[in-house]
Design an enzyme around this catalytic site. Structure first.
Site, short mmCIF file in Angstrom:
data_model
loop_
_atom_site.label_atom_id
_atom_site.label_comp_id
_atom_site.label_asym_id
_atom_site.label_seq_id
_atom_site.Cartn_x
_atom_site.Cartn_y
_atom_site.Cartn_z
N ARG A 135 3.59 7.40 -1.32
CA ARG A 135 3.07 7.37 0.04
C ARG A 135 2.74 8.76 0.54
NH1 ARG A 135 6.63 4.16 1.64
NH2 ARG A 135 5.44 2.33 1.00
N ASP A 161 -0.52 -0.28 2.00
CA ASP A 161 -0.10 -1.40 1.16
C ASP A 161 0.38 -0.78 -0.14
OD1 ASP A 161 0.15 -4.33 1.06
OD2 ASP A 161 -1.02 -4.11 -0.76
#
Length: 221
Positions: free
Chosen positions: A195, A76
């Site tokens: 990420r 997320d």
């Protein structure tokens, strides 16, 4: 921290976002882990009712692990703009609407900044990665990258990438190649994107390269 669990075999990437899926498959490639997406398995998307990135990632990972009876991990992530009190943050995808119009979402950020008369253009991306196993074991990792908002440039990446210029760079994430953005230096444990930074921590704790060579010491969290 002890108690990390090794991730091997097949794993579900709990996303219906093709951009995120491509990034995660790219990151997993060196580890011999077979990745299948929640979309490919026709798994439903759970409601994201959490108040933190890690909570929403956990909801998605746990739902996929239980439905597929396989380890699953979910990301997320979002863009947090200082002058907008951290918005769009958890609602980064929602600002793009059902049609995923991130051009419109980037334009909204500019409108919101203008409405506040804001000159501070500092922002950061956050990525929370959660790995969940069908028996309920979960592990959480988080990465961040800081930078400035600029006029959108480039067609690489997805989402808000074209308007975000990471610190120390003169190009936006929309202008930086996927290899450069998500590449990891395993000697130093460094990476550029949020990420990839979260993935470094995950890999150090839960993955081994083929042949049994571990990427590094388990990361503290």
């Amino acid at each position: 921290m002890s108690g990390h669990r090794l991730l091997t075999g097949k794993v579900v990437i709990a996303t219906h976002n093709p951009g995120k899926l491509a990034e995660m498959r790219e990151l997993l490639a060196p580890f011999g882990v077979e990745a299948v997406s929640a979309a490919e398995l026709s798994l439903p998307e759970p409601d994201e009712t959490g108040t933190m990135f890690s909570e929403n990632a956990a909801l998605k990972a746990i739902a996929a692990a239980e439905a597929a009876d396989l380890p699953a991990f979910a990301d997320d992530s979002g863009l947090c703009v200082d002058a907008l009190d951290g918005a769009p943050g958890l609602f980064s995808a929602r600002w793009a609407g059902p049609d995923k119009d991130f051009s419109g979402a980037m334009a909204r950020i500019e409108r919101e900044l203008a409405a506040r008369g804001a000159t501070n253009r500092r922002a950061h991306f956050v990525s929370a990665l959660v790995v969940a196993w069908p028996d309920g074991h979960i592990e959480t990792f988080e990465g961040r990258v800081f930078g400035e908002l600029v006029e959108p440039r480039g067609t690489q990446g997805f989402g808000y990438d074209p308007m975000f210029r990471p610190d120390g760079h003169d190009r936006t994430f929309g202008e930086i190649s996927s290899d450069e953005k998500h590449g990891v230096n395993w000697t130093t444990g460094t990476a550029l994107s949020h990420r990839a930074r979260a993935f470094v921590l995950l890999a150090q704790a839960c993955l081994r390269r083929p042949g049994g060579v571990h990427t590094g010491q388990p990361a503290s969290r």
